[in-house]
Every structure is written in C-alpha cells, then in structure tokens.
Write an enzyme that holds these catalytic residues in place. Structure first.
Site, PDB file in Angstrom:
ATOM      1  N   GLY A  30      -3.497  -6.377   2.413  1.00 25.71           N
ATOM      2  CA  GLY A  30      -4.326  -6.794   2.487  1.00 25.71           C
ATOM      3  C   GLY A  30      -4.659  -8.103   3.243  1.00 25.71           C
ATOM      4  O   GLY A  30      -4.725  -7.258   4.946  1.00 25.71           O
ATOM      5  N   ASP A  82     -10.503  -4.733   8.331  1.00 33.13           N
ATOM      6  CA  ASP A  82     -10.214  -5.457   8.262  1.00 33.13           C
ATOM      7  C   ASP A  82      -9.463  -5.576  10.106  1.00 33.13           C
ATOM      8  O   ASP A  82      -9.943  -7.139  10.516  1.00 33.13           O
ATOM      9  CB  ASP A  82      -9.156  -5.985   7.488  1.00 33.13           C
ATOM     10  CG  ASP A  82      -8.875  -6.197   6.336  1.00 33.13           C
ATOM     11  OD1 ASP A  82      -9.938  -6.481   5.503  1.00 33.13           O
ATOM     12  OD2 ASP A  82      -7.621  -5.632   5.574  1.00 33.13           O
ATOM     13  N   ASP A  91       1.084  -0.985  -0.304  1.00 30.85           N
ATOM     14  CA  ASP A  91       0.238   0.065  -0.301  1.00 30.85           C
ATOM     15  C   ASP A  91       0.945   1.166  -0.275  1.00 30.85           C
ATOM     16  O   ASP A  91       2.062   1.084   1.158  1.00 30.85           O
ATOM     17  CB  ASP A  91      -0.831  -0.145   1.648  1.00 30.85           C
ATOM     18  CG  ASP A  91      -2.127  -1.043   0.832  1.00 30.85           C
ATOM     19  OD1 ASP A  91      -2.416  -1.225   0.291  1.00 30.85           O
ATOM     20  OD2 ASP A  91      -2.669  -1.488   2.077  1.00 30.85           O
ATOM     21  N   LYS A 108     -18.117 -11.246   7.473  1.00 34.72           N
ATOM     22  CA  LYS A 108     -18.536  -9.749   7.448  1.00 34.72           C
ATOM     23  C   LYS A 108     -18.745  -8.935   6.461  1.00 34.72           C
ATOM     24  O   LYS A 108     -18.355  -8.126   6.072  1.00 34.72           O
ATOM     25  CB  LYS A 108     -17.185  -9.264   8.331  1.00 34.72           C
ATOM     26  CG  LYS A 108     -16.985  -7.548   8.494  1.00 34.72           C
ATOM     27  CD  LYS A 108     -15.503  -7.828   8.809  1.00 34.72           C
ATOM     28  CE  LYS A 108     -14.874  -7.436   7.883  1.00 34.72           C
ATOM     29  NZ  LYS A 108     -16.022  -6.369   6.809  1.00 34.72           N
ATOM     30  N   SER A 138     -20.048  -6.430   3.926  1.00 32.03           N
ATOM     31  CA  SER A 138     -21.244  -4.472   3.596  1.00 32.03           C
ATOM     32  C   SER A 138     -22.279  -4.479   3.542  1.00 32.03           C
ATOM     33  O   SER A 138     -22.835  -6.224   3.340  1.00 32.03           O
ATOM     34  CB  SER A 138     -20.016  -3.767   3.131  1.00 32.03           C
ATOM     35  OG  SER A 138     -20.548  -4.419   1.798  1.00 32.03           O
TER      36      SER A 138
END
Length: 317
Positions: free
Chosen positions: A47, A264, A22, A193, A195
C-alpha cells in the site's frame, strides 16, 4: 574543534486508507484453465503510504504510519509491519484487508499483477483514519496520503486530509490519481508524483512527448495548484518542476527485475531527504535512486539501503 550541531529531521506522517497484503510468487507459464504450480511465495505489507514508511525506515529515517486494517489478513498485515519495526497506528475496520497478487512468468519474464478491490469503509472508519492522521501531523512536517481509495471513501478524501493537515501547519504530499488527485489539488498541495499517464488524465490532455509532459507539469506549478511536481517516467527517468525551475534526471543503467513499489520508494526517498533539510534537487535525485534500487529487486521486495547509497552517489556525480 568546532562543535557539530545535528538538526532533527522534520516529522513525516503517512496515510494508507486501502492497504494490501502483497502475495508474490512465480510459475513457469500462466495459462487459462490450468492448475499452475508455483515456486516459493512471499508476503509483504503493501500500500502506498505504508511502503513509503517502510522505505524511510530502511534508509534510517522515521515516520508515523496510519493505516486502516481488519479481518484475518489485517492481523497478518499488522504482524508483518511490526516485524519491520514500523511505528504507527492501525485504525480498525469491519472489513478484511485486501490482498494483491503478483506472479512472475518464468518462461517469458512477464509479470502479472492482480490488484483486488478493498473492503468498503463506513464514514466512521474513514473519518477515524483522517483524525488519526491529523493528530499525528506536526507543524512544518510532512503528511503523505498515498494510494487508491477503497469503496465507501469519498473522492475528495485526500482533499479533506489536505485541508485538515494545512490547519496543523503541515505540508502535504499526495500520491494518487483520478478524482482523488484532482480534488486534492483544489486545496493546493506541496508535492505530487504522477506518472505520465496520470498527469495526462489530470490535465485532460494526451501528453505524447516529453516536452508536452514537462509543459503540463510546469503549468500546474505556475497556476499555484501545487508547489512541486515530480513526474516519474519509468526507464526514461523523472522530471522535477517547481518555482526553482525544471530538471530532468535519467536513472543509472540497471537490470529491472520488478517495478512493484518503485513509485512509493521514489516518494519515500524524496520526502525523507526534504525532511532532513536537503535541497529540493538533491532530494529529487534521492527519489530517483530509491525508485531504481527497488526496480532492481524481485517481486514485491523494496530497495536496499546499500543500493540506494550507490545510485544516489552516481546521480550526484
């Protein structure tokens, strides 16, 4: 004085088949066809699964991180992880680990996120990552395959991981979307999990209200496809659906600086607390606290333990 017995946390194994280095920075304004001068930049090993392991470590826990890396960016990625003291196994691949780029536009407060495609993996490479994950899995522990699938990896990859982990007696926590998530649910997983958007895609419906989202999560549990659904709704909070019932938690008021890694972090806090033997509802509150604490940090920075402790206490009050 009574003797205190401390029970060791259950083992946690994370899998990141499509990690990313990142890169984050800022510029005054994002404009087409202009050379945009940027401010200071930072590099983080990102990640899904790796971020889960990084947050677990920040909270004082332990996990084993399995991740596929290659090329010059993969070397930098490994060095960054080792610097954080993350224990795991790097599965070598021929291609070069991808990069993701996050740019904060200072004039507007907007954030631009460029998510690059990962390198193509051969069957031998993705099978090696699966084998390493199963080898690290322990009976009664947790296996957390998380993140997108790169080219070359079959859509049912997380389903294969789930099937193999179940044979080891581990509980599987999947954080994915689309076909990868749907296929895993066919194997029956412990926790997901999604959205609100990902849940709608999973059940094939436009879930426009909170009641519709809750009903969809409860239906997944009732049908036995998953034991626990932790539905994350950003600033609207999160919903927990399980055989124990349903609860909604609204996060404490915070200044949101960047949501990168918040999901995360949520998963890391929840799985760690479960591994420590905490009740499901307490673990869920810990997840909300971790997600909010990460949203308080800049760019690709993850949560700080002190912020998590404060928010976790607020939510428990």
């Amino acid at each position: 004085m009574a003797e205190t017995h401390h029970v060791a946390p259950l083992p946690i194994t994370t899998l990141t088949i499509n990690p990313a280095l990142d890169v984050s920075t800022s510029t005054k304004r994002v404009m087409a066809e202009h050379k945009m001068r940027c401010g200071p930049s930072r590099l983080d090993p990102g990640g899904g699964g790796v971020n889960v392991s990084r947050v677990i470590a920040r909270l004082g826990g332990q996990s084993t991180a399995i991740y596929a890396v290659g090329g010059p960016t993969g070397q930098a990625y490994r060095q960054l992880l080792e610097a954080e003291g993350i224990v795991g196994r790097a599965v070598p691949i021929t291609g070069s680990t991808r990069e993701n780029i996050t740019v904060d536009e200072l004039s507007t407060g907007k954030q631009f996120r460029f998510v690059l495609q990962g390198p193509e993996l051969s069957e031998a490479e993705w099978q090696a990552a699966l084998d390493a994950t199963v080898s690290a899995a322990r009976h009664g522990g947790y296996v957390v395959p998380s993140g997108s699938l790169p080219p070359g990896v079959p859509d049912d990859y997380y389903a294969r991981v789930t099937h193999a982990a179940h044979a080891s007696g581990a509980r599987v926590v999947v954080d994915a979307s689309g076909e990868a998530l749907a296929a895993a649910l066919d194997e029956g997983v412990f926790l997901i999990k999604p959205s609100g958007r990902e849940l709608g895609e999973l059940v094939g419906a436009n879930l426009s209200t909170i009641d519709e989202k809750i009903a969809a999560a409860e239906e997944l549990v009732a049908r036995g496809r998953v034991e626990v659904v932790a539905l994350t709704l950003g600033g609207d909070g999160a919903v927990l659906a399980s055989a124990e019932g349903t609860m909604v938690v609204t996060p404490p008021p915070i200044e949101v600086r960047s949501t990168v890694g918040a999901g995360d972090s949520f998963l890391a806090g929840m799985v760690l607390r479960l591994a420590e033997g905490r009740p499901l509802r307490d673990a869920f509150r810990a997840g909300v606290a971790c997600g909010a604490a990460t949203a308080m940090t800049v760019a690709t920075e993850l949560c700080h333990a002190s912020d998590v402790a404060r928010l976790e206490a607020e939510l428990a009050a």
